[in-house]
Scaffold this active site. Structure first.
Site, mmCIF file in Angstrom:
data_model
loop_
_atom_site.group_PDB
_atom_site.id
_atom_site.type_symbol
_atom_site.label_atom_id
_atom_site.label_comp_id
_atom_site.label_asym_id
_atom_site.label_seq_id
_atom_site.Cartn_x
_atom_site.Cartn_y
_atom_site.Cartn_z
ATOM 1 N N TRP A 31 3.975 -1.378 2.526
ATOM 2 C CA TRP A 31 2.830 -0.758 1.864
ATOM 3 C C TRP A 31 1.687 -0.503 2.865
ATOM 4 C CZ3 TRP A 31 6.120 -3.930 -0.700
ATOM 5 C CH2 TRP A 31 6.496 -3.603 -1.995
ATOM 6 N N HIS A 89 7.818 -14.552 -8.303
ATOM 7 C CA HIS A 89 8.856 -14.231 -9.290
ATOM 8 C C HIS A 89 9.218 -15.448 -10.143
ATOM 9 C CE1 HIS A 89 10.489 -10.159 -7.671
ATOM 10 N NE2 HIS A 89 9.189 -10.273 -7.474
ATOM 11 N N HIS A 149 0.441 -7.003 -1.844
ATOM 12 C CA HIS A 149 1.351 -6.054 -1.205
ATOM 13 C C HIS A 149 0.835 -5.610 0.158
ATOM 14 C CE1 HIS A 149 3.454 -4.997 -5.204
ATOM 15 N NE2 HIS A 149 4.272 -5.706 -4.449
ATOM 16 N N ASP A 182 1.794 1.419 -7.936
ATOM 17 C CA ASP A 182 0.663 1.379 -7.009
ATOM 18 C C ASP A 182 -0.334 2.493 -7.332
ATOM 19 O OD1 ASP A 182 1.796 -0.743 -5.324
ATOM 20 O OD2 ASP A 182 3.233 0.774 -4.725
#
Length: 587
Positions: free
Chosen positions: A333, A156, A287, A360
């Site tokens: 995930w 981020h 992920h 996704d």
């Protein structure tokens, strides 16, 4: 400020009683009391804080100075566009000011040496601090299983980058700006304050190191400790001195900033950073680690605590089988959300216990994303190689380096050589005493024998990279019986963790040849270890049907030519069968 006693441009003079409401005290930009003379008249309210308030203060104001020259900058047709720009964009002002201040400082200067003298950055000291910090950070992250949140923090920080903006730090990127409260409070960064506190422990101990470097180091370490690839990192990033504006990171759910669909939204966000479709898919594979929480992103109803989790998040289990440490709950995930692998691409969906967002799904179904998605589902090696490359790229977005090209952690050649020498002495004694010659030669031979000279990608090319240590490869039919040899090598790996498995295996093999009366091999060391096993089927068969080839000679050539050997070299290598035996239970 200006003073009556100095420039005479104001009636306000020395002392608090002769000042304005803004100059009757001395307050710094960091909130501390300033030291010095009160009084006079200032252009801005916070006259010990460097910002763009000269351009933004509301005027006229009897307590603020505003001279005819100031008014000219605000109203002249050629001055005013710049004035207005700096009022609206503090980052642009700061960047331009830094440049023009330097220019001012050099006007008419005559230098004692051509080009002047710059204060050299202490590269050696910085590198030493990086190395020491890395060792401590590895231990802390490993002990506390911080992998997902530290990757997210660095991601981020980098993800604000805009490739179209040439101005640093306004361009965003890996510059440590996420440490600021304003940016940390962006919606997309919910929950990251905890990760910043972790990084802060190391910033306090190693103040020389930038926030940006510490965040990116923690992220690369986390990938590696979770079983992922080693990232070839650079350090020496400068820290930005202000947060970026909100809105640069991708949304997980509609309305995607008004864009028509998730795929378009992902492209708009990642193209702005300079990534391709393949790189978007590879990055998203991270992920495989981590979870979402109702209290953070709000993309799931699953929240904090085991009771609010799924069957996969009601416990914390690492890729190495150890219990993880940390918060339970949320929705992941993948089933093994502390293990870095390609399961993000391979999990069977829909599955109510696994997260699968519109973004996704877009990667899986969009005509241009899906070929990469399918490739990574089928070929974990390709995913790991591409991920390592694109993670490095992400970690350097918008970075400004203290020295050109950044700083790489230098390998401790002297320390490694010393460990090799000491290990060799002990290994000679152990092999000699226990007569391990044949099986250690076979172990190293079979590690090397997976090599394919036509494959330019390491470690997918196979070879002497220590991959035979992995259970999957050790269980290949051709490797029957070699687990015992791996345990022998493991004794030395435990004592000399700095040395790679690959080096230890090849050292043991060369020692074994010598101790059995063979020639001394002129060895080189410093091999990197692969982080995954090779596929089965690369080693030669001893008996027909030789993988369908017409005869044994053709089979041998096909196997050894793939490694780059000639006929003479094939025959010479095979002479090592002067040592050792075959067993019914093995070959």
């Amino acid at each position: 400020r200006a003073f009556k006693e100095r420039s005479g441009t104001t009636e306000n003079g020395y002392g608090a009683k002769k000042g304005t409401k803004h100059t009757s005290s001395v307050v710094r930009h960091d909130g501390r009391d300033g030291v010095g003379l009160m009084g006079g008249k200032s252009w801005t309210k916070n006259w010990l804080s460097f910002d763009n308030s000269y351009f933004t203060e509301k005027r006229p104001d009897n307590d603020l100075l505003w001279l005819p020259t100031d008014k000219a900058l605000q109203t002249d047709p050629k001055f005013s566009p710049h004035f207005e720009k700096y009022a609206q964009d503090e980052s642009a002002f700061r960047a331009d000011y830094a440049e023009v201040h330097k220019q001012l400082s050099e006007l008419g200067s005559k230098w004692v040496v051509p080009g002047g003298i710059r204060l050299e950055f202490d590269v050696a000291g910085y590198r030493a601090a990086l190395s020491e910090c890395e060792r401590e950070m590895i231990a802390a992250i490993d002990e506390e299983s911080w992998f997902p949140i530290l990757i997210r923090l660095a991601w981020h920080d980098s993800g604000s980058f805009d490739v179209s903006n040439p101005v640093w730090p306004a361009c965003g990127g890996a510059n440590g700006s996420i440490r600021f409260k304003d940016e940390l409070n962006h919606g997309a960064n919910a929950g990251l304050a905890k990760a910043k506190l972790f990084i802060g422990r190391f910033k306090e101990k190693y103040p020389m190191l930038s926030w940006a470097d510490l965040m990116q180091m923690a992220s690369a370490i986390s990938v590696r400790l979770a079983g992922g690839p080693k990232i070839q990192m650079r350090y020496g990033r400068l820290d930005a001195d202000e947060p970026v504006k909100e809105g640069n990171l991708p949304d997980a759910l509609p309305p995607f900033k008004g864009e028509p669909n998730a795929a378009t939204h992902l492209r708009n966000v990642f193209y702005r950073m300079g990534f391709s479709d393949r790189e978007i898919v590879a990055l998203s594979g991270a992920h495989t680690l981590g979870r979402a929480f109702k209290e953070r992103s709000g993309t799931t109803e699953n929240g904090y605590g085991a009771k609010k989790g799924t069957k996969h998040t009601s416990s914390v289990v690492r890729h190495d089988g150890r219990d993880g440490v940390g918060l339970m709950g949320g929705k992941s995930w993948t089933k093994n959300w502390l293990s870095f692998d390609n399961s993000y691409f391979t999990e069977k969906r829909p599955d109510n216990d696994l997260l699968w967002l519109p973004t996704d799904k877009a990667l899986q179904t969009d005509p241009k994303f899906s070929p990469h998605f399918e490739k990574y589902a089928q070929d974990e090696s390709a995913f790991r190689a591409d991920y390592a490359e694109v993670h490095k790229q992400l970690s350097e977005l918008g970075s400004k380096w203290v020295v050109p090209g950044g700083i790489r952690l230098e390998f401790d050649v002297a320390g490694y050589r010393a460990a090799l020498s000491e290990c060799e002495r002990e290994m000679i004694a152990a092999i000699d005493e226990e007569s391990w010659f044949p099986i250690l030669i076979r172990l190293a031979w079979h590690d090397s024998g997976s090599f394919d000279v036509s494959n330019p990608v390491w470690p997918a090319c196979g070879g002497a990279n220590g991959s035979i240590r992995f259970k999957d490869e050790l269980n290949h039919g051709a490797n029957a019986g070699l687990a015992k040899a791996k345990l022998f090598i493991g004794r030395f790996k435990e004592k000399y963790p700095m040395l790679s498995w690959a080096d230890l295996m090849q050292m043991a093999s060369a020692i074994s040849v010598r101790l059995a009366g063979g020639p001394k091999i002129q060895m080189r060391y410093g091999r990197l270890d692969a982080d995954e096993p090779v596929k089965e089927g690369n080693l030669p068969d001893a008996l027909p049907p030789f993988k369908g080839e017409p005869n044994a000679a053709t089979h041998l050539r096909n196997v050894f030519y793939r490694m780059g050997f000639s006929d003479r070299e094939i025959v010479a290598l095979s002479g090592a069968h002067t040592l050792g035996r075959a067993f019914k239970e093995r070959s």
